[in-house]
Design a protein around this motif. Structure first.
Motif, PDB file in Angstrom:
ATOM      1  N   PRO A 123      -9.220  -4.853  23.009  1.00  0.00           N
ATOM      2  CA  PRO A 123      -8.721  -3.633  22.369  1.00  0.00           C
ATOM      3  C   PRO A 123      -8.546  -3.845  20.876  1.00  0.00           C
ATOM      4  CG  PRO A 123      -6.938  -4.754  23.501  1.00  0.00           C
ATOM      5  CD  PRO A 123      -8.197  -5.482  23.871  1.00  0.00           C
ATOM      6  N   VAL A 124      -8.857  -2.806  20.114  1.00  0.00           N
ATOM      7  CA  VAL A 124      -8.730  -2.862  18.657  1.00  0.00           C
ATOM      8  C   VAL A 124      -7.539  -2.004  18.248  1.00  0.00           C
ATOM      9  CG1 VAL A 124      -9.863  -2.460  16.442  1.00  0.00           C
ATOM     10  CG2 VAL A 124     -11.219  -3.151  18.439  1.00  0.00           C
ATOM     11  N   ILE A 125      -6.631  -2.602  17.509  1.00  0.00           N
ATOM     12  CA  ILE A 125      -5.467  -1.884  16.995  1.00  0.00           C
ATOM     13  C   ILE A 125      -5.631  -1.730  15.493  1.00  0.00           C
ATOM     14  CG2 ILE A 125      -2.964  -1.797  16.840  1.00  0.00           C
ATOM     15  CD1 ILE A 125      -4.067  -1.777  19.727  1.00  0.00           C
ATOM     16  N   GLY A 126      -5.560  -0.517  15.013  1.00  0.00           N
ATOM     17  CA  GLY A 126      -5.727  -0.242  13.595  1.00  0.00           C
ATOM     18  C   GLY A 126      -4.407  -0.216  12.852  1.00  0.00           C
ATOM     19  N   PHE A 127      -4.436  -0.644  11.600  1.00  0.00           N
ATOM     20  CA  PHE A 127      -3.270  -0.630  10.721  1.00  0.00           C
ATOM     21  C   PHE A 127      -3.676   0.007   9.399  1.00  0.00           C
ATOM     22  CE2 PHE A 127      -2.634  -4.038  13.672  1.00  0.00           C
ATOM     23  CZ  PHE A 127      -1.267  -4.172  13.859  1.00  0.00           C
ATOM     24  N   GLY A 128      -2.784   0.778   8.830  1.00  0.00           N
ATOM     25  CA  GLY A 128      -3.053   1.347   7.514  1.00  0.00           C
ATOM     26  C   GLY A 128      -1.802   1.953   6.929  1.00  0.00           C
ATOM     27  N   GLY A 129      -1.715   1.945   5.588  1.00  0.00           N
ATOM     28  CA  GLY A 129      -0.589   2.539   4.899  1.00  0.00           C
ATOM     29  C   GLY A 129      -1.042   3.501   3.832  1.00  0.00           C
ATOM     30  N   SER A 130      -0.294   4.596   3.642  1.00  0.00           N
ATOM     31  CA  SER A 130      -0.605   5.619   2.664  1.00  0.00           C
ATOM     32  C   SER A 130      -1.924   6.291   3.067  1.00  0.00           C
ATOM     33  CB  SER A 130      -0.657   4.999   1.265  1.00  0.00           C
ATOM     34  OG  SER A 130      -0.571   5.975   0.268  1.00  0.00           O
ATOM     35  N   TYR A 131      -2.915   6.347   2.169  1.00  0.00           N
ATOM     36  CA  TYR A 131      -4.212   6.901   2.571  1.00  0.00           C
ATOM     37  C   TYR A 131      -4.812   6.092   3.711  1.00  0.00           C
ATOM     38  CZ  TYR A 131      -9.279   7.694   2.227  1.00  0.00           C
ATOM     39  OH  TYR A 131     -10.605   7.926   2.506  1.00  0.00           O
ATOM     40  N   GLY A 132      -4.594   4.781   3.717  1.00  0.00           N
ATOM     41  CA  GLY A 132      -5.054   3.964   4.829  1.00  0.00           C
ATOM     42  C   GLY A 132      -4.382   4.354   6.136  1.00  0.00           C
ATOM     43  N   GLY A 133      -3.109   4.770   6.060  1.00  0.00           N
ATOM     44  CA  GLY A 133      -2.427   5.267   7.240  1.00  0.00           C
ATOM     45  C   GLY A 133      -3.031   6.567   7.733  1.00  0.00           C
ATOM     46  N   MET A 134      -3.410   7.432   6.800  1.00  0.00           N
ATOM     47  CA  MET A 134      -4.105   8.663   7.181  1.00  0.00           C
ATOM     48  C   MET A 134      -5.383   8.325   7.934  1.00  0.00           C
ATOM     49  SD  MET A 134      -3.594  10.583   3.496  1.00  0.00           S
ATOM     50  CE  MET A 134      -4.423  12.130   3.910  1.00  0.00           C
ATOM     51  N   LEU A 135      -6.150   7.383   7.381  1.00  0.00           N
ATOM     52  CA  LEU A 135      -7.411   7.001   8.012  1.00  0.00           C
ATOM     53  C   LEU A 135      -7.181   6.364   9.383  1.00  0.00           C
ATOM     54  CD1 LEU A 135      -9.414   5.501   5.005  1.00  0.00           C
ATOM     55  CD2 LEU A 135      -9.756   7.717   6.099  1.00  0.00           C
ATOM     56  N   ALA A 136      -6.149   5.522   9.506  1.00  0.00           N
ATOM     57  CA  ALA A 136      -5.875   4.874  10.786  1.00  0.00           C
ATOM     58  C   ALA A 136      -5.551   5.912  11.851  1.00  0.00           C
ATOM     59  CB  ALA A 136      -4.729   3.875  10.643  1.00  0.00           C
ATOM     60  N   GLY A 137      -4.688   6.873  11.507  1.00  0.00           N
ATOM     61  CA  GLY A 137      -4.362   7.927  12.462  1.00  0.00           C
ATOM     62  C   GLY A 137      -5.567   8.764  12.805  1.00  0.00           C
ATOM     63  N   TRP A 138      -6.331   9.153  11.796  1.00  0.00           N
ATOM     64  CA  TRP A 138      -7.513   9.975  12.037  1.00  0.00           C
ATOM     65  C   TRP A 138      -8.582   9.226  12.836  1.00  0.00           C
ATOM     66  CZ3 TRP A 138      -7.817  12.140   6.361  1.00  0.00           C
ATOM     67  CH2 TRP A 138      -6.888  13.175   6.228  1.00  0.00           C
ATOM     68  N   MET A 139      -8.697   7.939  12.611  1.00  0.00           N
ATOM     69  CA  MET A 139      -9.686   7.164  13.365  1.00  0.00           C
ATOM     70  C   MET A 139      -9.319   7.114  14.841  1.00  0.00           C
ATOM     71  SD  MET A 139     -11.188   3.392  12.507  1.00  0.00           S
ATOM     72  CE  MET A 139     -12.482   2.663  13.518  1.00  0.00           C
ATOM     73  N   ARG A 140      -8.045   6.954  15.135  1.00  0.00           N
ATOM     74  CA  ARG A 140      -7.622   6.986  16.537  1.00  0.00           C
ATOM     75  C   ARG A 140      -7.892   8.358  17.156  1.00  0.00           C
ATOM     76  NH1 ARG A 140      -7.200   5.374  21.643  1.00  0.00           N
ATOM     77  NH2 ARG A 140      -5.546   6.534  22.691  1.00  0.00           N
ATOM     78  N   ILE A 141      -7.719   9.423  16.376  1.00  0.00           N
ATOM     79  CA  ILE A 141      -7.951  10.781  16.875  1.00  0.00           C
ATOM     80  C   ILE A 141      -9.437  11.045  17.087  1.00  0.00           C
ATOM     81  CG2 ILE A 141      -7.837  13.217  16.202  1.00  0.00           C
ATOM     82  CD1 ILE A 141      -5.116  12.512  14.838  1.00  0.00           C
ATOM     83  N   LYS A 142     -10.278  10.647  16.130  1.00  0.00           N
ATOM     84  CA  LYS A 142     -11.715  10.950  16.206  1.00  0.00           C
ATOM     85  C   LYS A 142     -12.487   9.938  17.041  1.00  0.00           C
ATOM     86  CE  LYS A 142     -13.531  13.858  14.548  1.00  0.00           C
ATOM     87  NZ  LYS A 142     -13.735  15.252  14.967  1.00  0.00           N
ATOM     88  N   TYR A 143     -12.045   8.687  17.050  1.00  0.00           N
ATOM     89  CA  TYR A 143     -12.797   7.624  17.723  1.00  0.00           C
ATOM     90  C   TYR A 143     -11.873   6.812  18.637  1.00  0.00           C
ATOM     91  CZ  TYR A 143     -16.260   8.655  14.081  1.00  0.00           C
ATOM     92  OH  TYR A 143     -17.169   9.272  13.252  1.00  0.00           O
TER      93      TYR A 143
END
Length: 645
Positions: free
Chosen positions: A168-188
């Motif tokens: 399993p891959v767990i994504g981490f991101g903060g600020s714009y990176g946090g936006m991308l991490a959340g969106w990546m989980r939603i889209k992919y």
């Protein structure tokens, strides 16, 4: 998002901030020690990416994406028989990835504990991951969030093949990176099994509503009150100082006296002083950490750390005492009267009247207003004098921007943060079939990139663009407008005057719905970088639809964390009726796999940093929740796989 700090003042009064951070040279705090993981632990590798993942007609154009790989924990786990270790994947954002390698302590520490394979991926067109744009047709159109996320999916697929794993891959991101991490989980969701999306302001105008667009200044104000560890007088003294100074500065005598008290190198006007005095608070709130940090100030171009709890330090510069102001009326309605000594001021929204023109020098000096102004200036100097070598502040140097100018990407591209008038609007239509280079988005309005000038080959003279290029084009190409902070002074914060009319609406702030003509493409065109849209939707309806922002709280395996002191927390994800000043852990989904975490005394993605002894209990507890949930996601992944065998 930190690169939205465009200008700040310091040495000899004022100097320009380089909006592009220098890669890999700053750390969260210098006292962490030499054994703390950093870029020196990385094996730096490159992966060949497609320039366009969504072209209707396939293209062979490619570029090299840089990433940091650290597999020592992974190898140690395998040697000990651990065949259920995860992959931890940092979803790179708008700076060279070195910065996130050096500062994402949560990922390193938990990765060591769980034998994770550590990967930090660099965002396209950042750092060393910048292709040569010269002669590429409409080159700027490839700088988008959706292309970046497709890059990360391709890299994850490659790494799983290379390491012969389906971990399993767990994504981490903060600020714009946090936006991308959340969106990546939603889209992919098949690529990213879970995501820690820290300080991710993903809400746009339709989700924020009228109240949400003033949330940023309200968060800044919490830093100046007991909830942020500051005395209440700090907030009220600053609020009163603006109108008092403006009234006194109606005469040349008043301007001279107040300018001297504010340590200006020359005489300034009332509006100049207010812009200067209000300018640094957003940045200091973002960086209001419990330890000395260069996280925000490194964009100044040197090693100038803010002190621990800089907002408290600012308040202690004299704003923590009583000056004798007497106030009647309603601050909430921005209609009140202030008296200080012989000074009388009446405030009615953005108008101020009083006895300023008739005040004598003796009345001004004896009132105490100059002491109040001096305290305000010394407080602002925690930012402006971060170098500790400033004797006076000069507004003749590069302009000192006010809050909305300093922090809005809109200002970089000459778009008013509050829309003026009703510009002609192009109709937006639902477009399930995309124009070329945009992904399919069922039920969405047309992708902004459907509205461009005729295609042209880019002629950027130096070939590659700057090493920190992506943020501006992304905001332009996808009409990404973070407006959770643009309204101030409306009775809910310490600013004055209001920057909107009394009866403002969401349309006043975001503009008419649809596609008004935009201007951001003109800047890129002037540099020989073509391909950005000629329209500008202040409501961000395409990107909001593509990432299902209306339903962000319904997606599983996402931690949306925000600090109560962070201006960007206003754009974060919370349950219905929840907020950043609510319960520390707020459930979002029926299965309990997604939560909003509200961190008391937390500034910009404090939870992602390496832990320190100075950390408040709130962030320690947040990390415990994050660790527990990540472990549960991983266990659930393997249990689900076992049940299907």
């Amino acid at each position: 998002m930190l690169r939205q700090l465009l200008l700040a003042c310091a040495a000899l009064g004022c100097f320009a901030v380089n909006p592009l951070r220098r890669p890999g040279q700053w750390r969260q705090v210098h006292e962490l020690g030499t054994d703390t993981p950093s870029t020196s632990n990385c094996t730096w590798l490159y992966f060949t990416q497609k320039l366009d993942h969504f072209a209707q007609e396939p293209t062979n154009a490619t570029w090299q994406e840089r990433y940091c790989l650290y597999d020592n924990y992974w190898k140690a786990g395998k040697a000990a028989g651990d065949d259920k270790a995860p992959i931890f994947f940092y979803v790179g954002n708008e700076s060279p990835v070195d910065e996130y390698v050096n500062n994402t302590g949560l990922m390193w520490n938990l990765g060591k504990q769980l034998n994770a394979l550590i990967v930090f991926a660099e965002h396209r067109f950042e750092g060393e991951s910048v292709p040569d744009f010269k002669d590429v047709v409409d080159c700027v159109q490839y700088v988008t969030t959706f292309q970046a996320l497709a890059d990360y999916v391709a890299l994850i697929d490659y790494l799983k093949t290379e390491f012969k794993t389906d971990a399993p891959v767990i994504g981490f991101g903060g600020s714009y990176g946090g936006m991308l991490a959340g969106w990546m989980r939603i889209k992919y969701p098949d690529a990213l099994h879970g995501a820690v999306a820290a300080s991710a302001p993903i809400l746009f105008a339709p989700q924020l509503g009228l109240k949400g667009v003033s949330g940023g200044p309200e968060a800044i104000s919490r830093n100046l009150q007991p909830i942020g560890g500051a005395p209440e007088q700090c907030y009220t003294n600053l609020l009163h100082s603006w109108a008092l100074a403006m009234e006194v500065m109606k005469t040349e005598l008043g301007r001279q006296l107040v300018s001297t008290a504010a340590k200006q190198c020359g005489t300034v006007t009332g509006s100049q002083l207010l812009n200067w005095g209000q300018g640094p608070w957003f940045a200091m709130a973002e960086g209001n950490y419990p330890f000395p940090s260069t996280y925000i100030t490194f964009s100044l171009g040197g090693n100038f750390p803010l002190p621990a709890w800089p907002m408290r330090v600012a308040c202690a510069k004299g704003l923590n005492k009583t000056f004798g102001t007497v106030v009647t009326g309603s601050a909430a309605d921005v209609k009140y009267n202030i008296s200080l000594g012989d000074i009388r001021v009446s405030v009615d929204w953005d108008q101020v009247s009083g006895n300023g023109p008739s005040l004598t020098e003796q009345q001004i000096r004896s009132s105490g207003v100059l002491d109040l102004v001096a305290a305000m200036a010394d407080a602002a100097g925690v930012w402006y004098n971060v170098t500790a070598n400033v004797s006076c502040y000069s507004l003749d140097a590069p302009e000192v921007h006010a809050l909305h100018e300093v922090h809005s990407h809109d200002a970089r591209f000459n778009r008013d943060y509050v829309r003026k008038g009703e510009a002609p609007v192009k109709e937006t239509v639902e477009a399930d079939t995309p124009c070329d280079h945009c992904p399919v988005c069922e039920g969405c309005v047309e992708c902004p990139l459907c509205h461009k000038e005729p295609s042209r080959a880019c002629t950027h003279p130096n070939g590659p663009v700057d090493r920190a290029f992506a943020w501006g084009p992304i905001c332009c190409n996808e009409n990404l407008h973070n407006i959770c902070y643009v309204v101030q002074g409306v009775g809910t914060d310490f600013y004055w005057p209001p920057n909107v009319p009394k009866n403002y609406t969401l349309t006043t702030v975001a503009g008419p719905r649809g596609y008004p003509p935009g201007t951001c493409y003109k800047q890129f065109d002037s540099e020989g970088l073509f391909g950005s849209p000629t329209v500008d939707d202040g409501w961000s309806e395409w990107i909001g639809g593509y990432y299902d922002v209306n339903n962000s709280a319904s997606h599983t395996n996402i931690i949306w964390s925000n600090g109560q002191l962070d201006p960007w927390s206003a754009g974060g994800v919370y349950p219905a009726g929840g907020s950043v000043v609510g319960s520390p852990v707020q459930n979002l989904t029926a299965d309990g796999s997604s939560v909003a975490i509200a961190i008391e005394l937390g500034a910009h993605h404090l939870d992602l940093f390496f832990p320190t002894d100075a950390d408040p209990d709130s962030v320690k507890n947040a990390r415990i929740v994050e660790e527990s949930m990540i472990k549960a996601w991983i266990a659930g992944y393997w249990a689900d796989r076992a049940s299907k065998q």
